[in-house]
Design a protein around this motif. Structure first.
Motif, PDB file in Angstrom:
ATOM      1  N   PHE A   1      36.087 -18.206 -53.278  1.00 29.22           N
ATOM      2  CA  PHE A   1      35.194 -17.929 -52.067  1.00 29.22           C
ATOM      3  C   PHE A   1      35.932 -18.013 -50.567  1.00 29.22           C
ATOM      4  N   TRP A   2      36.766 -18.966 -50.502  1.00 24.91           N
ATOM      5  CA  TRP A   2      37.210 -19.381 -49.325  1.00 24.91           C
ATOM      6  C   TRP A   2      38.904 -19.059 -49.316  1.00 24.91           C
ATOM      7  N   THR A   3      39.345 -18.643 -50.252  1.00 29.91           N
ATOM      8  CA  THR A   3      41.072 -18.740 -50.183  1.00 29.91           C
ATOM      9  C   THR A   3      41.618 -20.063 -50.467  1.00 29.91           C
ATOM     10  N   ALA A   4      42.803 -19.948 -50.909  1.00 31.73           N
ATOM     11  CA  ALA A   4      43.466 -21.269 -50.950  1.00 31.73           C
ATOM     12  C   ALA A   4      44.250 -21.755 -49.539  1.00 31.73           C
ATOM     13  N   ASP A   5      43.763 -20.996 -48.279  1.00 34.48           N
ATOM     14  CA  ASP A   5      44.539 -21.317 -47.207  1.00 34.48           C
ATOM     15  C   ASP A   5      44.137 -22.838 -46.594  1.00 34.48           C
ATOM     16  N   GLU A   6      45.111 -23.506 -45.919  1.00 32.66           N
ATOM     17  CA  GLU A   6      44.558 -24.465 -45.238  1.00 32.66           C
ATOM     18  C   GLU A   6      43.663 -24.411 -43.924  1.00 32.66           C
ATOM     19  N   ARG A   7      42.711 -24.981 -43.873  1.00 28.86           N
ATOM     20  CA  ARG A   7      41.899 -24.766 -42.700  1.00 28.86           C
ATOM     21  C   ARG A   7      41.523 -26.157 -41.836  1.00 28.86           C
ATOM     22  N   ALA A   8      41.403 -26.081 -40.527  1.00 28.66           N
ATOM     23  CA  ALA A   8      40.897 -27.189 -39.879  1.00 28.66           C
ATOM     24  C   ALA A   8      39.967 -26.619 -38.816  1.00 28.66           C
ATOM     25  N   VAL A   9      39.270 -27.630 -38.312  1.00 27.29           N
ATOM     26  CA  VAL A   9      38.284 -27.465 -37.113  1.00 27.29           C
ATOM     27  C   VAL A   9      39.116 -27.554 -36.023  1.00 27.29           C
ATOM     28  N   THR A  10      39.184 -26.687 -35.026  1.00 26.87           N
ATOM     29  CA  THR A  10      39.873 -27.153 -33.776  1.00 26.87           C
ATOM     30  C   THR A  10      38.837 -26.855 -32.467  1.00 26.87           C
ATOM     31  N   THR A  11      38.546 -27.961 -31.923  1.00 26.08           N
ATOM     32  CA  THR A  11      37.528 -27.986 -31.144  1.00 26.08           C
ATOM     33  C   THR A  11      38.194 -27.967 -29.590  1.00 26.08           C
ATOM     34  N   SER A  12      37.356 -27.933 -28.638  1.00 30.01           N
ATOM     35  CA  SER A  12      38.123 -27.694 -27.258  1.00 30.01           C
ATOM     36  C   SER A  12      38.356 -29.262 -26.937  1.00 30.01           C
ATOM     37  N   TYR A  13      38.094 -30.153 -27.498  1.00 35.23           N
ATOM     38  CA  TYR A  13      38.449 -31.559 -27.112  1.00 35.23           C
ATOM     39  C   TYR A  13      39.576 -32.035 -28.025  1.00 35.23           C
TER      40      TYR A  13
ATOM     41  N   GLY B   1      33.951 -30.904 -46.124  1.00 34.00           N
ATOM     42  CA  GLY B   1      35.061 -30.330 -45.254  1.00 34.00           C
ATOM     43  C   GLY B   1      34.600 -29.100 -44.972  1.00 34.00           C
ATOM     44  N   TYR B   2      34.415 -28.102 -46.015  1.00 35.04           N
ATOM     45  CA  TYR B   2      34.067 -26.825 -45.904  1.00 35.04           C
ATOM     46  C   TYR B   2      32.736 -26.521 -45.296  1.00 35.04           C
ATOM     47  N   GLY B   3      31.727 -27.504 -45.361  1.00 29.61           N
ATOM     48  CA  GLY B   3      30.542 -27.344 -44.688  1.00 29.61           C
ATOM     49  C   GLY B   3      30.567 -27.386 -43.225  1.00 29.61           C
ATOM     50  N   THR B   4      31.262 -28.350 -42.837  1.00 26.91           N
ATOM     51  CA  THR B   4      31.687 -28.629 -41.530  1.00 26.91           C
ATOM     52  C   THR B   4      32.472 -27.585 -40.724  1.00 26.91           C
ATOM     53  N   PHE B   5      33.601 -27.019 -41.654  1.00 27.79           N
ATOM     54  CA  PHE B   5      34.247 -25.961 -41.083  1.00 27.79           C
ATOM     55  C   PHE B   5      33.443 -24.548 -40.819  1.00 27.79           C
ATOM     56  N   TRP B   6      32.733 -24.164 -41.707  1.00 27.06           N
ATOM     57  CA  TRP B   6      31.902 -23.150 -41.583  1.00 27.06           C
ATOM     58  C   TRP B   6      30.907 -23.238 -40.602  1.00 27.06           C
ATOM     59  N   LEU B   7      30.403 -24.361 -40.536  1.00 30.63           N
ATOM     60  CA  LEU B   7      29.280 -24.461 -39.595  1.00 30.63           C
ATOM     61  C   LEU B   7      29.682 -24.135 -38.176  1.00 30.63           C
ATOM     62  N   PHE B   8      31.078 -24.826 -37.946  1.00 34.66           N
ATOM     63  CA  PHE B   8      31.757 -24.705 -36.770  1.00 34.66           C
ATOM     64  C   PHE B   8      32.320 -23.135 -36.585  1.00 34.66           C
ATOM     65  N   THR B   9      32.846 -22.508 -37.762  1.00 32.25           N
ATOM     66  CA  THR B   9      33.456 -21.268 -37.290  1.00 32.25           C
ATOM     67  C   THR B   9      32.445 -20.219 -37.264  1.00 32.25           C
ATOM     68  N   LEU B  10      31.391 -20.151 -38.090  1.00 31.77           N
ATOM     69  CA  LEU B  10      30.202 -19.242 -37.743  1.00 31.77           C
ATOM     70  C   LEU B  10      29.222 -19.602 -36.762  1.00 31.77           C
ATOM     71  N   TRP B  11      28.977 -20.758 -36.542  1.00 33.75           N
ATOM     72  CA  TRP B  11      27.821 -20.933 -35.593  1.00 33.75           C
ATOM     73  C   TRP B  11      28.281 -21.870 -34.725  1.00 33.75           C
ATOM     74  N   GLN B  12      29.529 -22.069 -34.364  1.00 36.99           N
ATOM     75  CA  GLN B  12      30.200 -22.987 -33.239  1.00 36.99           C
ATOM     76  C   GLN B  12      29.292 -24.264 -33.290  1.00 36.99           C
TER      77      GLN B  12
END
Lengths: 290, 241
Positions: free
Chosen positions: A116-128, A46-57
């Motif tokens: 490394f990534w803090t305890a925050d909840e994260r989610a990938v938010t795409t345009s769609y 999940g974090y892999g997908t999240f960071w790939l999206f956040t850092l490199w869109q």
């Protein structure tokens, strides 16, 4: 009508339960090793997908092309560093040792993720992300529907690999009887390695889909391990599509309990189902071992 | 040629084989008889690489086989048909046969070899798509034997091939073994059906309590007083006597 809407959402989340469970079922079925850190592997994907999206869109569905091979390598490393020592023991010791190693791994991965990534909840938010498919009066979130289709496609691909290829058959043979497999000339250690790495990939892909459709945080691991375990018991070992169906069944059961009993009872329903199946049909609904 | 020298095998503190020595010449058919618990299966499993000996040596065509993993031993031409057949019950007959040809050496001749196995056991061709677990006992033994042949063995180890089978089927399995022997394959057969196997094998070893206590030509052993009393007496008389 609200119930039907809930049930639709139940099916959608259930597909991810099924995908997570298929990975656990694969490693357990082949190696006879229970990897309780399966949920943490899912979290990492999940974090892999999240960071790939956040850092490199990188689009989350596309990012699985990177996450899957990375998880495969991680699986190889974990097997080489930890689980290969577990499978040398007999079955009873295997389970016990794998639990100890798995819990240790759970703690380490959980702590590292917070560090490394803090305890925050994260989610990938795409345009769609907010898109909805209307089926009659019901609204189906596009991303979750796509996740379901994706999960099914992955399991179909894996099923074909196991059914049709030389190495896939070797893995199935090892799952049935590793001694007989060795007598055929199958390098059992290598099939264990590949099966474990594939299980890790399934966890990672499930995690990627979770980060798009729902949310991730360092602490989601235990919950997903538990869901996967419930589904493995529900469906039984030996069939990937059985796991998928079992996941959907769990999703439906949870949705029903939410509709009639309210949100807090969601988890309880799964555990009750778990107990009922254990008592009435210990080999699982689709299990092949009597 | 197979040469076993002073082989010792233990399960934890329990010693199962105490210095077993024997030889099998190329193309020879040798029987191994002895009571339950004598260590017959242990010996075959050790030769096939499933058990690691504590001491002693196994030499196959001049090279050591002990501490070689089982998959390498198959590759070198030694195959075991294990006790209880150990088929992949949830896989089809065809898949079981193809798995028998897993080694690189056998892969290349897979097609031709499947045809050969089908010629020996036409039943397996008829049941090709069926799950191995749904076969009758006799058919399962045929499949276990056929699966081992898929690996192109030069030495075939058989652990109780007649166990639990009807006399008519035992006869046909044994006639296949005799045929393989005529074609030049070396065979090492563990059997409860002492009468039948001593008729078939040129030479036999007797294993009792983890030690070789006798050796000789099959026909002669049939006349031997100890063998007659222990294995062929009124209480031990097998189905074919």
């Amino acid at each position: 009508m609200i119930l039907t809407q809930q049930l639709i959402l139940g099916v959608l989340v259930g597909a991810l339960y099924g995908l997570a469970a298929a990975g656990l079922s694969l490693t357990f079925g082949v190696l006879r090793v229970l990897n309780v850190a399966h949920g943490e592997l899912l979290m990492l994907g999940g974090y892999g997908t999240f960071w790939l999206f956040t850092l490199w869109q990188i689009d989350p569905f596309l990012s699985l092309l990177y996450v899957a091979p990375a998880m495969f390598v991680l699986g190889l490393l974990l097997y080489g560093a930890l689980f290969q020592f577990v499978v040398q023991a007999n079955e009873e010791v295997r389970i016990k040792n794998s639990l100890l190693i798995g819990f240790g791994l759970t703690l380490i991965l959980h702590t590292l993720a917070i560090h490394f990534w803090t305890a925050d909840e994260r989610a990938v938010t795409t345009s769609y992300g907010g898109a909805v498919v209307r089926i009659g009066v019901f609204a189906v979130p596009l991303i979750r529907l796509a996740s379901l289709v994706f999960a099914f496609a992955i399991l179909t691909a894996l099923h074909l690999f196991l059914a049709k290829t030389r190495w896939g058959r070797a893995i199935r043979a090892t799952a049935e009887d590793w001694e007989a497999a060795a007598l055929m000339g199958i390098p059992v250690g290598k099939t264990y390695l590949v099966a474990f790495a594939l299980g890790t990939v399934l966890a990672g892909i499930a995690g990627g889909l979770v980060s798009v459709s729902y949310s991730i945080s360092p602490s989601i691991g235990l919950e997903w391990t538990l869901k996967a375990l419930i589904v493995v018991v529900l469906a039984g070992l030996g069939s990937l599509f059985g796991s998928f169906a079992g996941g959907i069944l769990l999703g439906l059961a949870e949705a029903t309990s939410v509709a009639f009993l309210g949100g807090p009872y969601r988890e309880v329903m799964g555990l009750i189902l778990f107990l009922i199946i254990l008592v009435l049909r210990p080999q699982g609904l689709f299990g092949e071992r009597g | 040629m197979l040469e076993v020298k002073n082989l010792e095998v233990a399960y934890g503190a329990l010693t199962a084989l105490h210095g077993v020595s024997l030889t099998i010449q190329p193309g020879e058919m040798v029987a191994l008889v002895g009571p339950n618990g004598a260590g017959k299966s242990t010996l075959l499993k050790t030769i096939a690489g499933l058990l690691v000996p504590r001491a002693g040596a196994i030499l196959w065509e001049g090279k050591r086989l002990n501490a070689v993993p089982p998959q390498r031993i198959v590759e070198r031409g030694v195959a075991l048909v294990p006790e209880g057949r150990r088929l992949f019950a949830r896989m089809t007959v065809r898949e079981n046969l193809e798995l028998g040809a897993f080694t690189r050496r056998a892969q290349t001749e897979r097609r031709a070899q499947i045809e050969r196995v089908h010629a020996i056991f036409p039943r397996l061709f008829e049941r090709e798509g069926q799950l191995a677990g749904s076969l009758s006992g006799g058919e399962q033994q045929m499949l276990a034997l056929g699966r081992a042949l898929m690996g192109l063995p030069r030495l075939l180890l058989l652990d109780e091939p007649s166990l639990g089978l009807a006399p008519r089927i035992v006869e046909s399995i044994f006639s296949v073994l005799a045929e393989l022997h005529r074609e030049g394959m070396s065979l090492f057969v563990v059997e409860q059906n002492v009468h039948a196997v001593l008729h078939l094998a040129r030479r036999a070893y007797i294993l009792e309590g983890g030690r070789i206590v006798g050796e000789g030509e099959g026909q002669k052993l049939l006349q031997d007083d100890h063998v007659r009393a222990a294995y062929l007496g009124p209480l031990a008389r097998g189905a074919t006597s």
